[in-house]
Design a protein around this motif. Structure first.
Motif, PDB file in Angstrom:
ATOM      1  N   UNK A  54       0.857  -1.188   0.000  1.00 14.88           N
ATOM      2  CA  UNK A  54       0.000   0.000   0.000  1.00 14.88           C
ATOM      3  C   UNK A  54       0.892   1.237   0.000  1.00 14.88           C
ATOM      4  N   UNK A  55       0.630   2.166  -0.909  1.00 15.57           N
ATOM      5  CA  UNK A  55       1.353   3.440  -0.915  1.00 15.57           C
ATOM      6  C   UNK A  55       0.791   4.350   0.169  1.00 15.57           C
ATOM      7  N   UNK A  56       1.674   5.014   0.894  1.00 14.90           N
ATOM      8  CA  UNK A  56       1.299   6.022   1.882  1.00 14.90           C
ATOM      9  C   UNK A  56       1.897   7.360   1.446  1.00 14.90           C
ATOM     10  N   UNK A  57       1.050   8.370   1.357  1.00 12.74           N
ATOM     11  CA  UNK A  57       1.516   9.708   0.990  1.00 12.74           C
ATOM     12  C   UNK A  57       1.958  10.421   2.256  1.00 12.74           C
ATOM     13  N   UNK A  58       3.219  10.793   2.307  1.00  9.15           N
ATOM     14  CA  UNK A  58       3.758  11.460   3.490  1.00  9.15           C
ATOM     15  C   UNK A  58       3.536  12.973   3.441  1.00  9.15           C
ATOM     16  N   UNK A  59       3.919  13.599   2.335  1.00 10.15           N
ATOM     17  CA  UNK A  59       3.842  15.052   2.248  1.00 10.15           C
ATOM     18  C   UNK A  59       3.678  15.486   0.804  1.00 10.15           C
ATOM     19  N   UNK A  60       3.158  16.690   0.645  1.00  9.49           N
ATOM     20  CA  UNK A  60       3.110  17.344  -0.661  1.00  9.49           C
ATOM     21  C   UNK A  60       3.597  18.780  -0.486  1.00  9.49           C
ATOM     22  N   UNK A  61       4.313  19.262  -1.464  1.00 13.26           N
ATOM     23  CA  UNK A  61       4.794  20.638  -1.461  1.00 13.26           C
ATOM     24  C   UNK A  61       4.170  21.366  -2.647  1.00 13.26           C
ATOM     25  N   UNK A  62       3.455  22.433  -2.375  1.00  8.79           N
ATOM     26  CA  UNK A  62       2.781  23.210  -3.418  1.00  8.79           C
ATOM     27  C   UNK A  62       3.783  24.200  -4.001  1.00  8.79           C
ATOM     28  N   UNK A  63       4.123  24.024  -5.269  1.00  2.72           N
ATOM     29  CA  UNK A  63       5.195  24.814  -5.883  1.00  2.72           C
ATOM     30  C   UNK A  63       4.696  26.080  -6.574  1.00  2.72           C
ATOM     31  N   UNK A  64       3.474  26.060  -7.091  1.00  3.91           N
ATOM     32  CA  UNK A  64       2.968  27.217  -7.828  1.00  3.91           C
ATOM     33  C   UNK A  64       1.771  27.833  -7.109  1.00  3.91           C
ATOM     34  N   UNK A  65       1.528  29.083  -7.403  1.00  2.92           N
ATOM     35  CA  UNK A  65       0.420  29.796  -6.769  1.00  2.92           C
ATOM     36  C   UNK A  65      -0.909  29.125  -7.089  1.00  2.92           C
ATOM     37  N   UNK A  66      -1.771  29.051  -6.100  1.00  4.76           N
ATOM     38  CA  UNK A  66      -3.086  28.439  -6.273  1.00  4.76           C
ATOM     39  C   UNK A  66      -3.982  29.383  -7.064  1.00  4.76           C
ATOM     40  N   UNK A  67      -4.381  28.952  -8.262  1.00  4.66           N
ATOM     41  CA  UNK A  67      -5.239  29.748  -9.140  1.00  4.66           C
ATOM     42  C   UNK A  67      -6.343  28.861  -9.691  1.00  4.66           C
ATOM     43  N   UNK A  68      -7.501  29.430  -9.942  1.00  3.79           N
ATOM     44  CA  UNK A  68      -8.611  28.654 -10.491  1.00  3.79           C
ATOM     45  C   UNK A  68      -9.120  29.276 -11.792  1.00  3.79           C
ATOM     46  N   UNK A  69      -9.769  28.464 -12.583  1.00  2.78           N
ATOM     47  CA  UNK A  69     -10.454  28.919 -13.783  1.00  2.78           C
ATOM     48  C   UNK A  69     -11.708  28.086 -13.975  1.00  2.78           C
ATOM     49  N   UNK A  70     -12.738  28.686 -14.525  1.00  4.08           N
ATOM     50  CA  UNK A  70     -14.021  28.003 -14.707  1.00  4.08           C
ATOM     51  C   UNK A  70     -14.287  27.757 -16.178  1.00  4.08           C
ATOM     52  N   UNK A  71     -15.032  26.688 -16.448  1.00  3.48           N
ATOM     53  CA  UNK A  71     -15.362  26.329 -17.819  1.00  3.48           C
ATOM     54  C   UNK A  71     -16.770  25.758 -17.865  1.00  3.48           C
ATOM     55  N   UNK A  72     -17.549  26.210 -18.843  1.00  2.00           N
ATOM     56  CA  UNK A  72     -18.894  25.675 -19.029  1.00  2.00           C
ATOM     57  C   UNK A  72     -18.839  24.307 -19.679  1.00  2.00           C
ATOM     58  N   UNK A  73     -19.563  23.348 -19.130  1.00  2.00           N
ATOM     59  CA  UNK A  73     -19.597  21.981 -19.651  1.00  2.00           C
ATOM     60  C   UNK A  73     -21.046  21.575 -19.880  1.00  2.00           C
ATOM     61  N   UNK A  74     -21.253  20.624 -20.786  1.00  2.00           N
ATOM     62  CA  UNK A  74     -22.599  20.104 -21.026  1.00  2.00           C
ATOM     63  C   UNK A  74     -22.594  18.588 -20.817  1.00  2.00           C
ATOM     64  N   UNK A  75     -22.555  18.130 -19.564  1.00  2.00           N
ATOM     65  CA  UNK A  75     -22.587  16.685 -19.304  1.00  2.00           C
ATOM     66  C   UNK A  75     -23.934  16.090 -19.682  1.00  2.00           C
ATOM     67  N   UNK A  76     -23.927  14.813 -20.034  1.00  2.00           N
ATOM     68  CA  UNK A  76     -25.161  14.119 -20.405  1.00  2.00           C
ATOM     69  C   UNK A  76     -26.046  13.976 -19.177  1.00  2.00           C
ATOM     70  N   UNK A  77     -27.310  14.357 -19.315  1.00  2.00           N
ATOM     71  CA  UNK A  77     -28.277  14.231 -18.224  1.00  2.00           C
ATOM     72  C   UNK A  77     -28.829  12.813 -18.218  1.00  2.00           C
ATOM     73  N   UNK A  78     -28.925  12.216 -17.038  1.00 10.11           N
ATOM     74  CA  UNK A  78     -29.433  10.843 -16.940  1.00 10.11           C
ATOM     75  C   UNK A  78     -30.863  10.733 -17.475  1.00 10.11           C
ATOM     76  N   UNK A  79     -31.612  11.832 -17.444  1.00 12.18           N
ATOM     77  CA  UNK A  79     -32.976  11.810 -17.932  1.00 12.18           C
ATOM     78  C   UNK A  79     -33.088  12.071 -19.422  1.00 12.18           C
ATOM     79  N   UNK A  80     -31.940  12.250 -20.091  1.00 16.50           N
ATOM     80  CA  UNK A  80     -31.939  12.547 -21.515  1.00 16.50           C
ATOM     81  C   UNK A  80     -31.504  13.982 -21.774  1.00 16.50           C
ATOM     82  N   UNK A  81     -30.814  14.213 -22.897  1.00 12.40           N
ATOM     83  CA  UNK A  81     -30.332  15.540 -23.229  1.00 12.40           C
ATOM     84  C   UNK A  81     -29.136  15.909 -22.364  1.00 12.40           C
TER      85      UNK A  81
END
Length: 240
Positions: A54-81
């Protein structure tokens, strides 16, 4: 403390989505600001994995500035369309990860495959090759790349920030074949924790040490047979 069989690697990509499950109920996805333990464990398993350990994650180091971006998506609806949903990603990410493996005590049938030196050699070789399987940063549409590195080298964006607290986050899932707590064996359990980043580094709690937990359902251990299992000796001969 660094383990003798630990590996250190850099993982990076154009974007990542370590999704907060609370945002999925409306069909949209919003990323956590930092990787979950489960996401980094999945990346490490894509480099090299066997049911023997089993792999165990000990640590992570964040190297770059935390930035976000949004994107419109059209996932398939379970009810159709389909309907319009907004997915919010992290953009231009890079992390340094330190991980080590331990024998899976729930797999006594794999005891003959417990050759630490050969598994460690294979893991290092697979890391140099970029992993045995494709690397994804939280979700399949976020392609990632891995390569060996020194965990401490380089300048990180948060090296001078004493502390950042992220609140309650998903830590990961405990599957039956990795359960340590007796009451969780034969079950799928979700784990939660409150990560704190100190000077760019998050030290992860071990899965069994997470205090906030919830059993989701019963689940059987996956069985492995000789038809789809190669031991360390065979893999070592292939990659040495």
């Amino acid at each position: 403390m660094e383990k003798e069989n630990s590996i250190e690697f850099k993982v990076y990509g154009r974007r990542a989505l370590f999704s907060d499950p609370l945002t999925r109920t409306g069909g949209e996805k919003f990323t956590y600001p930092v990787p979950t333990y489960q996401a980094l464990k999945g990346i490490t398993e894509s480099i090299y994995w066997k049911p023997t350990f089993v792999w165990h994650i000990d640590s992570v180091r964040v190297m770059k500035q935390i930035q976000t971006e949004s994107q419109g998506m059209r996932p398939v609806d379970y009810g159709g369309g389909n309907t319009l949903s907004i997915y919010t990603y992290l953009k231009d990410v890079e992390y340094r990860v330190r991980a080590h493996f331990e024998w899976n005590e729930n797999r006594p049938d794999m005891a003959d495959d417990r050759n630490e030196n050969k598994h460690f050699f294979i893991a290092q070789r697979m890391l140099k090759r970029g992993g045995r399987r494709d690397i994804f940063l939280g979700t399949r549409e976020c392609q990632g790349y891995v390569e060996p590195c020194d965990f401490e080298e380089g300048e990180g964006a948060y090296d001078d920030v004493p502390e950042l607290v992220f609140g309650l986050m998903v830590h990961g899932f405990t599957y039956p074949d990795e359960a340590v707590r007796e009451e969780e064996k034969g079950k799928l359990t979700a784990r939660f924790w409150n990560p704190v980043m100190e000077r760019g580094v998050i030290h992860y709690a071990r899965p069994e040490d997470c205090q906030k937990r919830r059993v989701l359902r019963q689940m059987e251990m996956k069985q492995f047979t000789g038809d789809h299992f190669s031991n360390a000796e065979e893999l070592y001969e292939e990659v040495k």
